[in-house]
Design a protein around this motif. Sequence first.
Motif, PDB file in Angstrom:
ATOM      1  N   PRO A  17       0.879  -1.133  -0.015  1.00 11.21           N
ATOM      2  CA  PRO A  17       0.104  -0.089  -0.133  1.00 11.21           C
ATOM      3  C   PRO A  17       0.845   1.386  -0.058  1.00 11.21           C
ATOM      4  N   THR A 156      -1.238  -8.625  13.539  1.00 11.70           N
ATOM      5  CA  THR A 156      -1.333  -7.718  12.167  1.00 11.70           C
ATOM      6  C   THR A 156      -2.719  -7.548  11.734  1.00 11.70           C
ATOM      7  N   GLY A 157      -2.700  -6.609  10.790  1.00  6.77           N
ATOM      8  CA  GLY A 157      -4.078  -6.269  10.114  1.00  6.77           C
ATOM      9  C   GLY A 157      -4.933  -7.387   9.551  1.00  6.77           C
ATOM     10  N   ALA A 158      -3.904  -8.147   8.749  1.00  8.42           N
ATOM     11  CA  ALA A 158      -4.309  -9.364   8.134  1.00  8.42           C
ATOM     12  C   ALA A 158      -5.062 -10.506   8.827  1.00  8.42           C
ATOM     13  N   HIS A 185      -7.524  -5.757   2.151  1.00  2.03           N
ATOM     14  CA  HIS A 185      -7.548  -6.297   3.569  1.00  2.03           C
ATOM     15  C   HIS A 185      -6.480  -7.079   4.003  1.00  2.03           C
ATOM     16  N   GLU A 252     -14.356  -1.431   4.240  1.00  5.79           N
ATOM     17  CA  GLU A 252     -13.779  -0.322   4.841  1.00  5.79           C
ATOM     18  C   GLU A 252     -14.632   0.947   4.576  1.00  5.79           C
ATOM     19  N   ILE A 287      -8.822  -0.874  10.024  1.00  7.98           N
ATOM     20  CA  ILE A 287      -7.395  -0.867  10.237  1.00  7.98           C
ATOM     21  C   ILE A 287      -6.788   0.354   9.784  1.00  7.98           C
ATOM     22  N   GLN A 288      -6.933   1.103   8.866  1.00  6.47           N
ATOM     23  CA  GLN A 288      -6.522   2.332   8.681  1.00  6.47           C
ATOM     24  C   GLN A 288      -7.253   3.458   8.924  1.00  6.47           C
ATOM     25  N   LYS A 314      -2.782  -1.036  13.094  1.00  2.29           N
ATOM     26  CA  LYS A 314      -1.909   0.036  12.736  1.00  2.29           C
ATOM     27  C   LYS A 314      -1.907   1.226  13.722  1.00  2.29           C
TER      28      LYS A 314
END
Length: 471
Positions: A17, A156-158, A185, A252, A287-288, A314
Amino acid sequence: MVERTLPAPLGIVPGSPGVQFVGFAIRPGAGSAGGSPPPSGGYVERLNLNREWQTRKEQATARGVGVLAQAFAARAQNAEIWDVEGRRYIDFAGGIGVLNTGHRHPKVIAAVEAQLARFTHTCWQVMPYPGYVELAEKLNRLTPGAFDKKTIFLSTGAEAVENAIKIARIATGRSGVIAFSGAFHGRTMMAMALTGKVAPYKAGFGPFPPEIYHTPFPIELHGTSVDDAIVGIERLFKSDIDPARVAAIVIEPVQGEGGFYVAPPELLRRLRALCDQHRILLIADEIQSGFARTGRWFAMQHAGVDPDIIVTAKSLAGGFPLSAVTGRADLMDAAAPGGLGGTYAGNPVSIAAALAVIDVIENEKLVDRANVVGDAIRRTLEAARDNAPQIAEVRGLGAMMGVEFVDPASAVPDPAFTKRVQAHAFDAGLLLLTCGVHFNVIRFLMPLTIEDAVLNEALDILRRSLAAAAA
Ligand SMILES: Cc1ncc(COP(=O)(O)O)c(C=O)c1O
């Protein structure tokens, strides 16, 4: 000021990203105004170190992890980073949305140091610790939805996305999952399958887990309406999967990697209604967008829509690896003991950091600060339109702002112009991230704690970079 030109680009494949290209020779070198560097702790900064590390990096590490800069970090403080040659950069990337509270916030560092002196790992599943419970209570309170919630922590996000899907499946007894085109994602198998962008994230990595479906994300600028998105889902129900077999819809509320497109509140409300009608769970991937970035604690709060499950990561832990799944208590308890977790999941050092991050967001009123920072970016970009007709849209929520560039004559996405802006900014010592399915959006993820003087300096570089790219 030290100036130097690195060799031609390495031709790294679009990668992560905001790291879709490395297509310019970097000539970093902002001045030293606007902040005093943290002590280097005896670290020797000297010329040509970046070049040496770059050579060793190419030999020792895989190119599949795309890297934006050919400059190596030595130290950082709040919104500034210094490289191994002593050059300063203003950080508008925030480690891809991780640093809403800045690099090394003193309160986060103090909490981490205190935890380091106590213990660094027991594994929550072996011997639990109070901080995990305390942080779960805080997330249960802060996340949208006035119902009983429970939380688990991952790294982690994933991993959080994976676990949200596991929970949705076991809680509903259904297997299907619907996601959106342009979504991001994560890079693990299920998260990658849910991601709605083929190159570089999915190409060559299949086959993917079955029963994942995509529907268009509404983007008025590109002619896709909320109706189109809902019609897309209804079409899936007719042609691909019985709604009674769909466990969850994942969204999202502001697409990150996809291009900083804000989900219209109407879409979120209609998704909620559709989910209620078919007993499907609504999962928000924040997450973001979470932790004050959008001018609310969570972006879903702008629309007043409560997801059944929310995933965060994050900026949750200010630079330490931590993610969370928070959801309705009954759903979260559906998995039997042992079904969820992980060796490092909910690491105590990261948990200590996250507890401090939440205090900082509250005490320093970063939710309000996000709106101030976002307004400053918006004003700068709107004013730059005269000099840069490539600006097609300035958009976002709070400080989760993006600017999309098109060729003014054809209205076709203009990734080349986007690269030029990024390269000029880097040259002048400002780190900018791109995003978007067409690689034609610049997104802004600076620390919300950024000092006014540093913010103004960066916005000035941004102005000049837009003008230079358009010239
Ligand atoms: C919205 C969203 N979901 C999931 C992820 C994956 O997080 P991670 O890279 O920590 O696995 C990201 C990362 O950029 C993201 O922006």
